[in-house]
Scaffold this motif. Structure first.
Motif, short mmCIF file in Angstrom:
data_model
loop_
_atom_site.label_atom_id
_atom_site.label_comp_id
_atom_site.label_asym_id
_atom_site.label_seq_id
_atom_site.Cartn_x
_atom_site.Cartn_y
_atom_site.Cartn_z
N LEU A 96 -11.30 27.84 34.16
CA LEU A 96 -10.53 27.81 32.92
C LEU A 96 -10.44 26.39 32.37
O LEU A 96 -10.52 26.18 31.14
CB LEU A 96 -9.12 28.38 33.15
N GLN A 97 -10.29 25.39 33.25
CA GLN A 97 -10.29 24.00 32.79
C GLN A 97 -11.58 23.67 32.05
O GLN A 97 -11.58 22.99 31.01
CB GLN A 97 -10.12 23.05 33.98
N ARG A 99 -13.56 25.81 30.43
CA ARG A 99 -13.60 26.51 29.14
C ARG A 99 -12.67 25.84 28.12
O ARG A 99 -12.98 25.78 26.93
CB ARG A 99 -13.25 27.99 29.33
N LEU A 100 -11.55 25.31 28.59
CA LEU A 100 -10.67 24.56 27.69
C LEU A 100 -11.31 23.25 27.27
O LEU A 100 -11.12 22.79 26.13
CB LEU A 100 -9.33 24.30 28.38
N ALA A 103 -13.61 24.13 24.47
CA ALA A 103 -12.83 24.36 23.25
C ALA A 103 -12.36 23.05 22.64
O ALA A 103 -12.40 22.85 21.42
CB ALA A 103 -11.64 25.27 23.55
N SER A 104 -11.92 22.11 23.49
CA SER A 104 -11.47 20.81 22.99
C SER A 104 -12.60 20.05 22.31
O SER A 104 -12.42 19.46 21.24
CB SER A 104 -10.92 19.96 24.15
N GLN A 117 -9.76 15.45 30.71
CA GLN A 117 -10.05 16.82 31.11
C GLN A 117 -11.15 16.87 32.16
O GLN A 117 -11.09 17.66 33.11
CB GLN A 117 -10.43 17.66 29.89
N GLN A 211 -15.26 33.61 24.18
CA GLN A 211 -15.56 32.27 23.66
C GLN A 211 -16.69 32.30 22.65
O GLN A 211 -16.77 31.45 21.77
CB GLN A 211 -15.90 31.32 24.79
N VAL A 247 -5.32 33.55 26.12
CA VAL A 247 -6.62 32.93 26.36
C VAL A 247 -7.42 32.89 25.06
O VAL A 247 -8.07 31.89 24.74
CB VAL A 247 -7.39 33.69 27.45
N LEU A 250 -6.25 30.04 22.96
CA LEU A 250 -6.66 28.74 23.50
C LEU A 250 -8.13 28.46 23.26
O LEU A 250 -8.53 27.31 23.05
CB LEU A 250 -6.38 28.68 25.00
N LEU A 251 -8.93 29.51 23.32
CA LEU A 251 -10.37 29.33 23.18
C LEU A 251 -10.86 29.58 21.76
O LEU A 251 -12.06 29.67 21.52
CB LEU A 251 -11.11 30.27 24.14
#
Length: 264
Positions: A96-97, A99-100, A103-104, A117, A211, A247, A250-251
């Motif tokens: 998950l880190q 995938r975030l 996204a960032s 990150q 995503q 989720v 966030l994505l």
């Protein structure tokens, strides 16, 4: 750092290429065979890969190409693993880190935020790959342990092929093993049940589709063999600590496909 989709196809291995830097490769979807300095391993979304200057790399795609991943150039001091280690377990938190992080980057995060990150992901990988946390294969001969690892890799390849609706009996038939033997050996080698592993891979397949712009959770639940949308919601909440709706927020990013995006 860049996000990429592999376009290499074919079941045979590519010609060896020499790595020029320390690199951490984080998977997002798909699976492939990796050979580093002559040592072969199966890589799916449950494993990250670390390479170093001078390593000879080649890949093969027995399941077809199209796997997506993020490659991060690491400073040498961040590589604290033994030189012989190239495959790292990627747990649900680290996944998950990652995938975030994607996204960032797609949102245009600044370099400091991205670096922090990345450091968090590296720290998580270190925590999950300490010698004390590596499951033991038990008191078995090296040859037997190698056979067991090969059986696990074949099982992971079956699931990576999208056979998430298969039961234990069907999966065992695919790898020519008895269901009891497969269940016992898989847990001995990996430290988790085959059911638990399959559920993690199913949730990650859903995350990859979300995503990429998929929106209907009911459709995704059916596609990946969940009993219903509620079942998917329960497993995702259990594995990543968030429900699918959170989720998805966030994505939330652009959904147009991009072969390679850079976040410098």
């Amino acid at each position: 750092m860049f996000e990429a989709r592999c376009g290499l196809d074919g079941t045979g291995f590519t010609r060896p290429a020499v790595e020029r830097q320390h690199r951490l490769v984080l998977p997002r979807s798909g699976a492939y065979l990796l050979r580093v300095n002559g040592r072969q391993s199966f890589v799916d979304t449950g494993a990250a890969v670390i390479t170093r200057p001078g390593d000879e790399l080649s890949v093969a795609h027995p399941l077809g190409c199209g796997d997506t991943f993020t490659a991060v150039e690491l400073e040498p001091e961040l590589d604290r693993w033994p030189a012989s280690v190239h495959r790292l377990p990627l747990d649900d938190v680290a996944d998950l880190q990652h995938r975030l992080l994607i996204a960032s980057c797609r949102r245009g995060a600044d370099r400091l935020a991205v670096a922090e990150q990345v450091f968090a992901i590296v720290a998580r990988l270190e925590a999950s790959s300490l010698p004390s946390g590596v499951p033991s294969s038990g008191a078995v001969r090296p040859g037997t342990a190698a056979v067991h690892r090969r059986l696990v890799a074949e099982t992971q390849e079956v699931l990576a092929g999208g056979l998430f609706t298969y039961g234990l009996k069907e999966i065992a038939a695919e790898v020519n093993a008895s269901p009891h033997h497969l269940s016992r050996i898989f847990r001995r080698v990996t430290g988790e049940t085959l059911t638990g592993y399959r559920n993690r891979m199913r949730v990650r397949a859903v995350l990859a589709d979300v995503q990429d712009g998929a929106d209907c959770l009911r459709t995704l639940a059916a596609r990946y063999g969940f009993a219903d949308q509620a079942h998917l919601t329960r497993l995702m909440r259990r594995q990543v600590g968030l429900p699918p709706s959170a989720v998805k927020r966030l994505l939330a990013v652009e959904t147009r496909m991009n072969i390679q995006r850079r976040c410098d």
